[in-house]
Design a protein around this motif. Structure first.
Motif, PDB file in Angstrom:
ATOM      1  N   ALA A 101       8.972  -0.658  -4.322  1.00  0.00           N
ATOM      2  CA  ALA A 101       7.897  -1.230  -3.510  1.00  0.00           C
ATOM      3  C   ALA A 101       7.304  -0.172  -2.580  1.00  0.00           C
ATOM      4  CB  ALA A 101       8.419  -2.412  -2.701  1.00  0.00           C
ATOM      5  N   SER A 102       8.180   0.648  -1.991  1.00  0.00           N
ATOM      6  CA  SER A 102       7.713   1.725  -1.104  1.00  0.00           C
ATOM      7  C   SER A 102       6.900   2.752  -1.883  1.00  0.00           C
ATOM      8  CB  SER A 102       8.908   2.394  -0.426  1.00  0.00           C
ATOM      9  OG  SER A 102       8.493   3.469   0.389  1.00  0.00           O
ATOM     10  N   ASP A 103       7.389   3.118  -3.061  1.00  0.00           N
ATOM     11  CA  ASP A 103       6.662   4.092  -3.896  1.00  0.00           C
ATOM     12  C   ASP A 103       5.292   3.539  -4.305  1.00  0.00           C
ATOM     13  OD1 ASP A 103       8.811   5.789  -3.706  1.00  0.00           O
ATOM     14  OD2 ASP A 103       9.645   5.282  -5.679  1.00  0.00           O
ATOM     15  N   TYR A 104       5.248   2.243  -4.596  1.00  0.00           N
ATOM     16  CA  TYR A 104       3.988   1.608  -4.994  1.00  0.00           C
ATOM     17  C   TYR A 104       2.984   1.654  -3.839  1.00  0.00           C
ATOM     18  CZ  TYR A 104       0.777  -2.096  -6.494  1.00  0.00           C
ATOM     19  OH  TYR A 104      -0.345  -2.816  -6.838  1.00  0.00           O
ATOM     20  N   GLN A 105       3.460   1.360  -2.648  1.00  0.00           N
ATOM     21  CA  GLN A 105       2.580   1.412  -1.474  1.00  0.00           C
ATOM     22  C   GLN A 105       2.056   2.819  -1.240  1.00  0.00           C
ATOM     23  OE1 GLN A 105       5.173  -0.578   1.525  1.00  0.00           O
ATOM     24  NE2 GLN A 105       3.440  -1.930   1.831  1.00  0.00           N
ATOM     25  N   GLN A 106       2.936   3.800  -1.413  1.00  0.00           N
ATOM     26  CA  GLN A 106       2.523   5.189  -1.228  1.00  0.00           C
ATOM     27  C   GLN A 106       1.476   5.593  -2.267  1.00  0.00           C
ATOM     28  OE1 GLN A 106       3.309   7.150   1.367  1.00  0.00           O
ATOM     29  NE2 GLN A 106       4.436   5.377   2.158  1.00  0.00           N
ATOM     30  N   ALA A 107       1.652   5.111  -3.499  1.00  0.00           N
ATOM     31  CA  ALA A 107       0.687   5.416  -4.560  1.00  0.00           C
ATOM     32  C   ALA A 107      -0.676   4.819  -4.235  1.00  0.00           C
ATOM     33  CB  ALA A 107       1.197   4.874  -5.896  1.00  0.00           C
ATOM     34  N   LEU A 108      -0.693   3.589  -3.702  1.00  0.00           N
ATOM     35  CA  LEU A 108      -1.958   2.957  -3.325  1.00  0.00           C
ATOM     36  C   LEU A 108      -2.629   3.721  -2.186  1.00  0.00           C
ATOM     37  CD1 LEU A 108      -1.043  -0.858  -3.431  1.00  0.00           C
ATOM     38  CD2 LEU A 108      -2.260   0.471  -5.164  1.00  0.00           C
ATOM     39  N   LYS A 109      -1.824   4.163  -1.219  1.00  0.00           N
ATOM     40  CA  LYS A 109      -2.377   4.918  -0.091  1.00  0.00           C
ATOM     41  C   LYS A 109      -2.955   6.254  -0.550  1.00  0.00           C
ATOM     42  CE  LYS A 109       0.597   2.942   3.507  1.00  0.00           C
ATOM     43  NZ  LYS A 109       1.694   3.221   4.474  1.00  0.00           N
ATOM     44  N   ALA A 110      -2.374   6.802  -1.629  1.00  0.00           N
ATOM     45  CA  ALA A 110      -2.838   8.084  -2.161  1.00  0.00           C
ATOM     46  C   ALA A 110      -4.069   7.920  -3.049  1.00  0.00           C
ATOM     47  CB  ALA A 110      -1.709   8.763  -2.929  1.00  0.00           C
ATOM     48  N   GLY A 111      -4.554   6.700  -3.185  1.00  0.00           N
ATOM     49  CA  GLY A 111      -5.747   6.455  -3.989  1.00  0.00           C
ATOM     50  C   GLY A 111      -5.461   6.160  -5.441  1.00  0.00           C
ATOM     51  N   LYS A 112      -4.197   6.080  -5.798  1.00  0.00           N
ATOM     52  CA  LYS A 112      -3.840   5.753  -7.170  1.00  0.00           C
ATOM     53  C   LYS A 112      -3.835   4.238  -7.328  1.00  0.00           C
ATOM     54  CE  LYS A 112      -0.913   9.872  -7.535  1.00  0.00           C
ATOM     55  NZ  LYS A 112       0.467  10.373  -7.750  1.00  0.00           N
ATOM     56  N   ASN A 113      -3.844   3.793  -8.573  1.00  0.00           N
ATOM     57  CA  ASN A 113      -3.862   2.355  -8.824  1.00  0.00           C
ATOM     58  C   ASN A 113      -3.007   2.034 -10.052  1.00  0.00           C
ATOM     59  OD1 ASN A 113      -4.500  -0.343  -8.553  1.00  0.00           O
ATOM     60  ND2 ASN A 113      -6.449  -0.169  -9.640  1.00  0.00           N
ATOM     61  N   PRO A 114      -1.686   2.159  -9.919  1.00  0.00           N
ATOM     62  CA  PRO A 114      -0.807   1.881 -11.068  1.00  0.00           C
ATOM     63  C   PRO A 114      -0.922   0.437 -11.522  1.00  0.00           C
ATOM     64  CG  PRO A 114       0.459   2.131  -9.035  1.00  0.00           C
ATOM     65  CD  PRO A 114      -0.931   2.551  -8.720  1.00  0.00           C
ATOM     66  N   GLN A 115      -0.960   0.240 -12.828  1.00  0.00           N
ATOM     67  CA  GLN A 115      -1.111  -1.077 -13.421  1.00  0.00           C
ATOM     68  C   GLN A 115       0.221  -1.574 -13.982  1.00  0.00           C
ATOM     69  OE1 GLN A 115      -4.752  -2.480 -13.636  1.00  0.00           O
ATOM     70  NE2 GLN A 115      -4.307  -1.125 -11.917  1.00  0.00           N
ATOM     71  N   TYR A 116       0.423  -2.887 -13.894  1.00  0.00           N
ATOM     72  CA  TYR A 116       1.683  -3.481 -14.338  1.00  0.00           C
ATOM     73  C   TYR A 116       1.419  -4.673 -15.246  1.00  0.00           C
ATOM     74  CZ  TYR A 116       3.962  -0.696 -10.724  1.00  0.00           C
ATOM     75  OH  TYR A 116       4.418   0.349  -9.963  1.00  0.00           O
ATOM     76  N   LEU A 117       2.239  -4.802 -16.275  1.00  0.00           N
ATOM     77  CA  LEU A 117       2.179  -5.990 -17.113  1.00  0.00           C
ATOM     78  C   LEU A 117       2.842  -7.170 -16.404  1.00  0.00           C
ATOM     79  CD1 LEU A 117       2.958  -4.562 -20.658  1.00  0.00           C
ATOM     80  CD2 LEU A 117       0.765  -5.339 -19.754  1.00  0.00           C
ATOM     81  N   GLY A 118       4.033  -6.920 -15.879  1.00  0.00           N
ATOM     82  CA  GLY A 118       4.702  -7.949 -15.084  1.00  0.00           C
ATOM     83  C   GLY A 118       4.216  -7.894 -13.651  1.00  0.00           C
ATOM     84  N   HIS A 119       5.048  -8.348 -12.730  1.00  0.00           N
ATOM     85  CA  HIS A 119       4.691  -8.273 -11.318  1.00  0.00           C
ATOM     86  C   HIS A 119       4.800  -6.829 -10.834  1.00  0.00           C
ATOM     87  CE1 HIS A 119       4.696 -12.622 -10.942  1.00  0.00           C
ATOM     88  NE2 HIS A 119       5.887 -12.673 -11.498  1.00  0.00           N
ATOM     89  N   ASN A 120       3.898  -6.442  -9.959  1.00  0.00           N
ATOM     90  CA  ASN A 120       4.052  -5.127  -9.356  1.00  0.00           C
ATOM     91  C   ASN A 120       5.236  -5.175  -8.381  1.00  0.00           C
ATOM     92  OD1 ASN A 120       3.205  -5.763  -6.581  1.00  0.00           O
ATOM     93  ND2 ASN A 120       1.139  -5.955  -7.404  1.00  0.00           N
ATOM     94  N   PRO A 121       5.723  -4.029  -7.893  1.00  0.00           N
ATOM     95  CA  PRO A 121       6.935  -4.026  -7.054  1.00  0.00           C
ATOM     96  C   PRO A 121       6.847  -4.904  -5.815  1.00  0.00           C
ATOM     97  CG  PRO A 121       6.507  -1.824  -7.843  1.00  0.00           C
ATOM     98  CD  PRO A 121       5.324  -2.653  -8.262  1.00  0.00           C
ATOM     99  N   LEU A 122       5.674  -4.999  -5.192  1.00  0.00           N
ATOM    100  CA  LEU A 122       5.531  -5.887  -4.041  1.00  0.00           C
ATOM    101  C   LEU A 122       5.571  -7.346  -4.481  1.00  0.00           C
ATOM    102  CD1 LEU A 122       2.752  -4.067  -1.969  1.00  0.00           C
ATOM    103  CD2 LEU A 122       5.215  -4.110  -1.538  1.00  0.00           C
TER     104      LEU A 122
END
Length: 246
Positions: A101-122
Motif C-alpha cells: 500500500a505504501s509503495d502504491y501511494q509512492q508510485a501515485l505521488k511519483a506520477g505513475k499509475n499502476p493498473q490492477y486486475l484485482g483490488h489495488n493495495p489500498l
C-alpha cells in the motif's frame, strides 16, 4: 482476455476478473447491510420514532435477526467461495500488505499509475477490514439473537442455561422472567453486554470503513483506473497498460 482497438488506435485489453458468485455476493451484501442498518437505527431510536411496547421491540429484533441470517448465509457462501473458487475470487487475492500500500501511494505521488486486475493495495486494506468487520458483526449478532430472543444457533443453549430447576427451557419467553434463574441471568449479563457493544460499535465502524471504501473507489474510478465500478456489474476490466497483478 481479449484485445480490441479503440478509435484513438490504443490497444485496450479486456480481462474477465470478477466471476458471477463474487458479483452476486457484493450486491446482495450491499442490500442486506443497508436493510440491517435501517432496522438497527429504528431499534436504537424507537422511542424518538414513537414506537413503544415490548411486542414492537421483539418484532423489530426478530426482523433484524431474519435479515441477519440472510446476511450470514451470504457471507459464509462468499468465504467458502474464497477458498474453493478460482482467480480473483480467492481470499488470498485480497490479503493486505502495508508495504504494498505504501509503495502504491509512492508510485501515485511519483506520477505513475499502476493498473490492477484485482483490488489495488489500498483497496485490499479496505476490503480486508470490511470482511473482518462483517465476520465480527455476524458472529456477535448470532450471539445476541440467542441471548435476546432465544433464536438459533445459540438460543437453545441459552434457555437451557438460564432455566430455573424443574422448568422446561422451551417454555421461556424473551424479556419474561417467568421460570428464569435470576442468578444465572446476572452471571450472563456482562458477556451479553460486551457482545452487544462489539456488535453495535462494529456496525458503526463498518459504516465508516464502507464510506472510506466508496470514496476511494470513486477517486480511483475518476483519477487512476476507470471502469472499476462497472466491473462489479460486468465482471470485466478494460486496461490499456499491463496489469501489475496479472
Amino acid at each position: 482476455m481479449s484485445e480490441k482497438q479503440d478509435s484513438n488506435i490504443e490497444t485496450v485489453s479486456i480481462y474477465q476478473v470478477w466471476d458471477k458468485p463474487v458479483r452476486i455476493f457484493h450486491w446482495i451484501n450491499l442490500v442486506l447491510i443497508t436493510a440491517l442498518m435501517f432496522v438497527g437505527l429504528i431499534m436504537l431510536f424507537k422511542a424518538e420514532l414513537g414506537i413503544s411496547g415490548l411486542a414492537a421491540k421483539i418484532k423489530l429484533k426478530e426482523l433484524h435477526i431474519v435479515i441477519g441470517y440472510l446476511f450470514v448465509i451470504n457471507l459464509l457462501v462468499r468465504l467458502l467461495w474464497g477458498v474453493i473458487g478460482s482467480g480473483y475470487a480467492k481470499l488470498s487475492h485480497i490479503w493486505p500488505s502495508f508495504k504494498a500500500a505504501s509503495d502504491y501511494q509512492q508510485a501515485l505521488k511519483a506520477g505513475k499509475n499502476p493498473q490492477y486486475l484485482g483490488h489495488n493495495p489500498l483497496g485490499k486494506l479496505a476490503v480486508s477490514a470490511i470482511f473482518a468487520l462483517l465476520i465480527v458483526i455476524g458472529a456477535t449478532g448470532l450471539l445476541r439473537a440467542g441471548t435476546d430472543v432465544f433464536y438459533p444457533p445459540f438460543g437453545a443453549a441459552v434457555t437451557e442455561y438460564i432455566a430455573a430447576d424443574g422448568v422446561d427451557p422451551a417454555s421461556l419467553k424473551p424479556y419474561d422472567d417467568t421460570g428464569v434463574d435470576q442468578q444465572k441471568v446476572a452471571q450472563m449479563k456482562p458477556y451479553k453486554s460486551v457482545t452487544g457493544k462489539v456488535h453495535l460499535y462494529g456496525a458503526y465502524l463498518l459504516m465508516l470503513v464502507v464510506l472510506i471504501h466508496i470514496i476511494g473507489v470513486i477517486i480511483a474510478e475518476l483519477k487512476h483506473q476507470p471502469g472499476i465500478i462497472s466491473a462489479m456489474f460486468s465482471g470485466k476490466k478494460r486496461l490499456k497498460d499491463k496489469p501489475v497483478d496479472e
